[in-house]
Enzyme design. Structure first.
Site, mmCIF file in Angstrom:
data_model
loop_
_atom_site.group_PDB
_atom_site.id
_atom_site.type_symbol
_atom_site.label_atom_id
_atom_site.label_comp_id
_atom_site.label_asym_id
_atom_site.label_seq_id
_atom_site.Cartn_x
_atom_site.Cartn_y
_atom_site.Cartn_z
ATOM 1 N N ARG A 62 0.870 -1.184 0.000
ATOM 2 C CA ARG A 62 0.000 0.000 0.000
ATOM 3 C C ARG A 62 0.911 1.240 0.000
ATOM 4 N NH1 ARG A 62 -5.206 -0.186 -1.039
ATOM 5 N NH2 ARG A 62 -5.465 -1.893 0.454
ATOM 6 N N ARG A 98 2.178 -6.845 -10.652
ATOM 7 C CA ARG A 98 2.548 -6.121 -9.434
ATOM 8 C C ARG A 98 3.021 -7.018 -8.303
ATOM 9 N NH1 ARG A 98 -2.752 -4.119 -6.135
ATOM 10 N NH2 ARG A 98 -3.818 -6.122 -6.002
ATOM 11 N N HIS A 167 -0.581 3.114 -10.514
ATOM 12 C CA HIS A 167 -1.534 3.321 -9.420
ATOM 13 C C HIS A 167 -0.906 4.221 -8.345
ATOM 14 C CE1 HIS A 167 -4.355 2.478 -6.229
ATOM 15 N NE2 HIS A 167 -4.927 1.447 -6.831
ATOM 16 N N ASP A 211 -14.118 7.100 -5.690
ATOM 17 C CA ASP A 211 -13.574 6.072 -6.587
ATOM 18 C C ASP A 211 -14.172 6.309 -7.967
ATOM 19 O OD1 ASP A 211 -12.405 3.905 -7.752
ATOM 20 O OD2 ASP A 211 -13.294 2.408 -6.433
ATOM 21 N N GLU A 270 -4.428 7.813 -10.618
ATOM 22 C CA GLU A 270 -3.808 6.732 -11.371
ATOM 23 C C GLU A 270 -3.827 7.055 -12.866
ATOM 24 O OE1 GLU A 270 -5.820 3.143 -9.994
ATOM 25 O OE2 GLU A 270 -6.350 4.281 -8.187
#
Length: 298
Positions: A62, A98, A167, A211, A270
């Site tokens: 994160r 990732r 991101h 979002d 992003e």
């Protein structure tokens, strides 16, 4: 000539490098070629690293700039042409790149900038249930700005369709006090309201969980942070969509790798190719998704 230092570090289960130059300090993990943090000399952090980050193999951290590739988010929310590339049943969120180890190809000075290059060897036909041959590299340039480029070159003999994103988690003084400029008048997909398409009125301020997928984005967006008296500017190429995300209180409390108040100190913008902004690579074709991140005083 610029000078730099590179130190190997172990954070939990992850191999990392701390790279320092005259411009700033970068922490990057071998897993995902993920930038974990970046701070310019004499400034607050530019990229955010969660205080409760978990450094575990197979789990994206994160922090910083996770690489989402060859799809973004939930594969089932992607166009059929992206879904069709994957042959498996359980598709991990945000793709396959990732959580795999990348290879550090080199670090070199060119003038006053530092160039760092990674490659994901398994993208050459060895990713599980994604049998396509793509040369995938990530180049990071530390100079007056931080440039990040994700480069896909189709080495196979069949077309490949992908969605993807850098991101990026940006560090802010307090997300309730910042605004995003450059989105005025844009159409966006409100994922928190049944993926309804809406239109942005004015700059974007934050009063709750956010979002959104912004469509037909301009080449430049910026985060205005009055308390830290700075503007973070994102200049992108190879992209006409952006995802803006902040979990706010309730969602943050559900995330084990974020402090309950961590949402106040971060904002994701992003740089992406998502929704109808797909990347279709014919055999031999290439695409570069790039963002240049800089900060200036207000």
């Amino acid at each position: 000539m610029a000078t730099f230092e590179v130190d190997s570090e172990q954070h939990g289960e992850l191999n990392c490098w701390r790279i320092s130059s005259a411009h700033g300090e970068l922490l990057i993990a071998q897993q995902g070629a993920q930038i974990l943090s970046y701070q310019r000399v004499g400034e607050p952090p530019l990229l955010w690293l969660s205080e409760q980050a978990i450094f575990r193999q197979g789990k994206s951290v994160r922090a910083g700039v996770p690489v989402c590739w060859p799809w973004f988010g939930n594969l089932q929310r992607n166009p059929q042409s992206v879904q069709a590339m994957y042959r498996g049943e359980q598709a991990p969120a945000h793709g396959l790149a990732r959580t795999r180890d990348w290879q550090l190809l080199g670090i070199e000075e060119r003038g006053q900038a530092l160039h760092i290059t990674f490659e994901l060897p398994s993208a050459r036909g060895e990713l599980p249930d994604w049998p396509h041959d793509v040369e995938l590299t990530l180049q990071i340039v530390m100079g007056e700005a931080l440039d990040v480029s994700l480069n896909s070159h189709n080495r196979g003999d069949s077309p490949v369709t992908i969605s993807q994103a850098l991101h990026s988690y940006f560090a802010v003084s307090d997300v309730r006090q910042v605004r995003v400029e450059g989105v005025e008048g844009l159409s966006y997909v409100e994922t928190l309201a049944d993926w309804e398409q809406r239109q942005q009125q004015g700059a974007l301020a934050f009063t709750g969980e956010t979002d959104r997928i912004y469509l037909d984005t301009p080449p430049q967006l910026s985060i205005v942070d009055p308390h830290w008296q700075r503007r973070i500017t994102l200049a992108s190429t190879g992209s006409r969509s952006a995802v803006i995300w902040n979990p706010w209180t309730e969602r943050a409390s559900e995330l084990t790798d974020m402090a309950d108040d961590g949402w106040q100190r971060m904002l994701c913008i992003e740089t992406a190719n998502v929704w109808d902004d797909l990347v279709e690579l014919e055999p031999g074709a290439s695409h570069s998704l790039r963002v240049s991140i800089s900060s200036t005083a207000l």
